[in-house]
Design a protein around this motif. Sequence first.
Motif, PDB file in Angstrom:
ATOM      1  N   PHE A  75      37.854  30.572  36.194  1.00 34.64           N
ATOM      2  CA  PHE A  75      37.153  31.164  35.057  1.00 34.64           C
ATOM      3  C   PHE A  75      35.920  30.315  34.805  1.00 34.64           C
ATOM      4  O   PHE A  75      36.026  29.095  34.633  1.00 34.64           O
ATOM      5  CB  PHE A  75      38.045  31.194  33.817  1.00 34.64           C
ATOM      6  N   LYS A  77      33.277  29.350  32.310  1.00 33.20           N
ATOM      7  CA  LYS A  77      33.146  29.409  30.856  1.00 33.20           C
ATOM      8  C   LYS A  77      31.846  28.748  30.411  1.00 33.20           C
ATOM      9  O   LYS A  77      31.296  27.904  31.120  1.00 33.20           O
ATOM     10  CB  LYS A  77      34.347  28.698  30.233  1.00 33.20           C
ATOM     11  N   PRO A 114      30.474  38.536  36.927  1.00 32.80           N
ATOM     12  CA  PRO A 114      30.406  38.230  35.490  1.00 32.80           C
ATOM     13  C   PRO A 114      31.242  39.215  34.682  1.00 32.80           C
ATOM     14  O   PRO A 114      31.545  40.316  35.131  1.00 32.80           O
ATOM     15  CB  PRO A 114      28.914  38.420  35.188  1.00 32.80           C
ATOM     16  N   PHE A 115      31.598  38.792  33.476  1.00 27.50           N
ATOM     17  CA  PHE A 115      32.242  39.701  32.539  1.00 27.50           C
ATOM     18  C   PHE A 115      31.163  40.483  31.804  1.00 27.50           C
ATOM     19  O   PHE A 115      30.017  40.051  31.703  1.00 27.50           O
ATOM     20  CB  PHE A 115      33.144  38.941  31.565  1.00 27.50           C
ATOM     21  N   GLY A 116      31.538  41.632  31.294  1.00 19.44           N
ATOM     22  CA  GLY A 116      30.557  42.531  30.667  1.00 19.44           C
ATOM     23  C   GLY A 116      30.313  42.283  29.198  1.00 19.44           C
ATOM     24  O   GLY A 116      29.524  42.992  28.582  1.00 19.44           O
ATOM     25  N   ASP A 117      30.972  41.278  28.638  1.00 26.83           N
ATOM     26  CA  ASP A 117      30.713  40.976  27.230  1.00 26.83           C
ATOM     27  C   ASP A 117      29.955  39.652  27.149  1.00 26.83           C
ATOM     28  O   ASP A 117      29.618  39.061  28.160  1.00 26.83           O
ATOM     29  CB  ASP A 117      32.028  40.929  26.438  1.00 26.83           C
ATOM     30  N   ARG A 122      32.426  33.580  31.020  1.00 26.68           N
ATOM     31  CA  ARG A 122      31.240  34.274  31.541  1.00 26.68           C
ATOM     32  C   ARG A 122      31.529  35.074  32.803  1.00 26.68           C
ATOM     33  O   ARG A 122      30.870  36.056  33.089  1.00 26.68           O
ATOM     34  CB  ARG A 122      30.131  33.258  31.819  1.00 26.68           C
ATOM     35  N   GLY A 123      32.513  34.635  33.609  1.00 27.42           N
ATOM     36  CA  GLY A 123      32.815  35.335  34.851  1.00 27.42           C
ATOM     37  C   GLY A 123      33.985  34.690  35.569  1.00 27.42           C
ATOM     38  O   GLY A 123      34.598  33.750  35.061  1.00 27.42           O
TER      39      GLY A 123
END
Length: 166
Positions: A75, A77, A114-117, A122-123
């Motif tokens: 992860f 962060k 990456p994450f979408g929020d 972050r990914g």
Amino acid sequence: MKKYLSIILIVSSIFCCNNQSSKTDQEESTDSMMETLKSTKVQIEALKESGFQIFDYVDEKTQDTVIMQQYFIAFLKKGPVRNQNEVEASKLQEEHLAHLSKMYEMGYADISGPFGDDGDIRGITIYNVPNMKMADSLANADPMVKAGRLVIEIHPWWAAKGYPLR
């Protein structure tokens, strides 16, 4: 007459060859199953020899052997150092993407994104390596991590080999 004799010989030889080389569906199925078992056994041995943690089981529905392998999910962060100006952040992002591409090309990472929020995580990157130490080393070699813009949290993660995302 020679023409007819030649045609008969050619047709006879084709028919004989086809009869000799044709197998029953059952024989072909058995051969295919044996090749699959052989390749599964070879794959299991290769993974074990390379130091990967694995286990296998037979799927009740398909009767296929499923190989489960331990991967490492990292992860990415938000890190403590996020004060880079736009130019520095952009350069770090380019280096970060190049690092992830290199990990993928070398076979060390299978999935990154990456994450979408806009949350703290972050990914992710999923590392296809034999142990946590190697995953940690590769993840911490990321330029974003070195700069403190991201920090890494890694967990062991099990998944079936060969199953695609859908």
